[in-house]
Enzyme design. Structure first.
Site, mmCIF file in Angstrom:
data_model
loop_
_atom_site.group_PDB
_atom_site.id
_atom_site.type_symbol
_atom_site.label_atom_id
_atom_site.label_comp_id
_atom_site.label_asym_id
_atom_site.label_seq_id
_atom_site.Cartn_x
_atom_site.Cartn_y
_atom_site.Cartn_z
ATOM 1 N N THR A 86 35.378 1.012 -2.452
ATOM 2 C CA THR A 86 34.605 2.059 -1.789
ATOM 3 C C THR A 86 35.303 2.247 -0.458
ATOM 4 O O THR A 86 35.974 1.333 -0.007
ATOM 5 C CB THR A 86 33.156 1.561 -1.533
ATOM 6 O OG1 THR A 86 32.554 1.190 -2.760
ATOM 7 C CG2 THR A 86 32.298 2.594 -0.867
ATOM 8 N N VAL A 91 25.217 5.782 -11.163
ATOM 9 C CA VAL A 91 25.189 5.891 -9.706
ATOM 10 C C VAL A 91 25.096 4.487 -9.127
ATOM 11 O O VAL A 91 24.256 3.686 -9.552
ATOM 12 C CB VAL A 91 23.987 6.740 -9.230
ATOM 13 C CG1 VAL A 91 23.942 6.780 -7.707
ATOM 14 C CG2 VAL A 91 24.080 8.149 -9.794
ATOM 15 N N ASP A 114 25.593 2.008 -5.323
ATOM 16 C CA ASP A 114 24.917 1.898 -4.027
ATOM 17 C C ASP A 114 25.350 2.957 -3.023
ATOM 18 O O ASP A 114 24.590 3.327 -2.127
ATOM 19 C CB ASP A 114 25.207 0.522 -3.423
ATOM 20 C CG ASP A 114 26.690 0.359 -3.114
ATOM 21 O OD1 ASP A 114 27.058 0.309 -1.934
ATOM 22 O OD2 ASP A 114 27.496 0.298 -4.050
ATOM 23 N N GLY A 118 31.408 -3.092 -2.577
ATOM 24 C CA GLY A 118 31.246 -4.217 -3.491
ATOM 25 C C GLY A 118 30.599 -3.797 -4.788
ATOM 26 O O GLY A 118 30.659 -2.627 -5.178
ATOM 27 N N GLY A 161 28.049 -2.389 -6.879
ATOM 28 C CA GLY A 161 26.956 -1.483 -6.541
ATOM 29 C C GLY A 161 25.586 -1.918 -7.001
ATOM 30 O O GLY A 161 24.603 -1.819 -6.261
#
Length: 308
Positions: free
Chosen positions: A168, A197, A199, A220, A222
Site C-alpha cells: 500500500t 475491499v 483496509d 499490511g 487488510g
C-alpha cells in the site's frame, strides 16, 4: 509549526538490489514533493495527495500504475484521504481505469456530502467530475502479470494471506497552520476476489487524521487491519499518553498476536513528532522535516540527507 511529511511504500520482502534502489528513489521523490508543497505554503491535504500521486504514478508501488491484479487479471484500486482540521474524509473502492484514485477520493471528500463511493458509483462520479480514464493496460505491469500467475500456481502451498508482506502507499503530514492529514492508496492483494475491499479506503483502519491527536497511514494485511481498526487503535494509545513509538508497537503487536497479521504504519503527532514502525520484513519510508530527509527500507537502516 514546522511542516512535516512522512510517506511509506507498503510492506515488502525479497526485493532485488536493483528494484530496492528504484523503490528508495521513488519514496524519496514522493517525500520531497510533499515537503515542497508544505514549504510553499500548501496544506497538509495538498501535501499528502501530492506525495501519494507520485507513488501512484510509479510502477514500483502497489497503487495506481503498478497495482496488483485480481483473480480476473484486472486492476481494482482503493484509496482514502482525511483532513484533521474538521474530520472531513473521502474514499473510493474498486476503482477502475483511473490513474490516481487518491485524487478521486479527495473529490469525494470536497465535492459530495458522502465519505465513500464504490465501483460503478465511483466511476459515474469520476466521469461527472471530468476525471480522465486510462486504458486498463496502462495500469498493468509485466511484473504484476507474473505475480498473478505465480500466485495462482502456488495458492495454498506457501504463506497464508496474513503472513504475506502486502503493499500500500501512504502519507501523513503536518502543515504550517498545525493541520494534519493522511492519504492511503492501494491495488490490494494479488489474486483477490472481484470486489474485495481491504483496509485502505476504510476510515479508522487504513488511516485517520485529527488535529487534536495526529495523523496515521497504515499498510499490511487488510483483513487483519480492518478487524483491529489499526489506525484509530494506534491514535487511541497516543491519546492515552503513549509515545508514538509505544502506540505503534502496542497496536501492531496486538494485531500480530491476535491475528498473525503483519503490517506497518507512519505517524505524525500534532506537535510535529513522527514515527515509522512495521512488523513485515521491511517497509520503504521517508520523512522530511527541518530541511532534512530521513529514509529507509529495512529494519535499523536509516539514512539522512539535506533537502535542497
Amino acid at each position: 509549526m514546522n511542516p512535516v511529511i512522512v510517506v511509506h511504500g507498503g510492506g515488502a520482502s525479497n526485493i532485488s538490489k536493483d528494484r530496492k534502489e528504484r523503490v528508495r528513489q521513488g519514496i524519496i521523490r514522493a517525500a520531497t514533493e510533499g515537503y515542497k508543497i508544505l514549504k510553499d505554503g500548501g496544506s497538509a491535504v495538498d501535501a499528502v495527495e501530492g506525495a501519494v500521486t507520485v507513488l501512484e504514478d510509479d510502477p514500483e508501488f502497489n497503487a495506481g500504475c503498478g497495482s496488483v491484479l485480481n483473480v480476473n487479471g484486472d486492476v481494482e484500486m482503493d484509496a482514502s484521504i482525511m483532513n484533521g482540521k474538521d474530520l472531513s474524509a473521502g474514499a473510493v473502492s474498486a476503482a477502475r481505469g483511473i490513474a490516481n484514485p487518491i485524487k478521486l477520493a479527495r473529490l469525494v471528500m470536497e465535492r459530495t456530502t458522502h465519505c465513500f463511493l464504490t465501483d460503478q458509483g465511483a466511476a459515474k462520479f469520476a466521469a461527472a467530475m471530468g476525471v480522465p480514464t486510462v486504458p486498463q493496460e496502462q495500469l498493468v505491469t509485466e511484473r504484476n502479470l507474473k505475480r498473478l500467475e505465480k500466485e495462482k500456481h502456488e495458492k495454498g502451498a506457501f504463506k497464508s494471506d496474513c503472513e504475506k508482506n502486502l503493499g500500500t502507499v501512504g502519507a501523513v503530514a503536518l502543515d504550517h497552520n498545525g493541520n494534519v492529514a493522511y492519504a492511503t492508496s492501494t491495488g490490494g492483494i494479488v489474486n483477490k476476489m472481484v470486489g474485495r475491499v481491504g483496509d485502505t479506503p476504510c476510515i479508522g483502519s487504513g488511516g485517520y487524521a485529527d488535529n487534536n491527536i495526529g495523523a496515521i497511514s497504515t499498510t499490511g494485511h487488510g483483513e487483519s487491519i480492518l478487524k483491529v481498526n489499526l489506525a484509530r487503535l494506534t491514535l487511541f494509545h497516543v491519546e492515552q499518553g503513549k509515545t508514538l513509538e509505544e502506540a505503534a508497537d502496542l497496536s501492531l503487536g496486538y494485531m500480530k498476536a491476535k491475528l498473525k497479521g503483519l503490517g506497518g504504519l507512519i505517524l505524525v503527532s500534532k506537535a510535529g513528532d513522527w514515527a515509522v514502525k512495521w512488523t513485515s520484513a521491511s517497509m520503504p519510508w521517508a520523512a522530511a522535516k527541518d530541511g532534512q530527509l530521513h529514509s529507509g527500507i529495512d529494519l535499523d537502516e536509516t539514512s539522512v540527507a539535506n533537502l535542497p
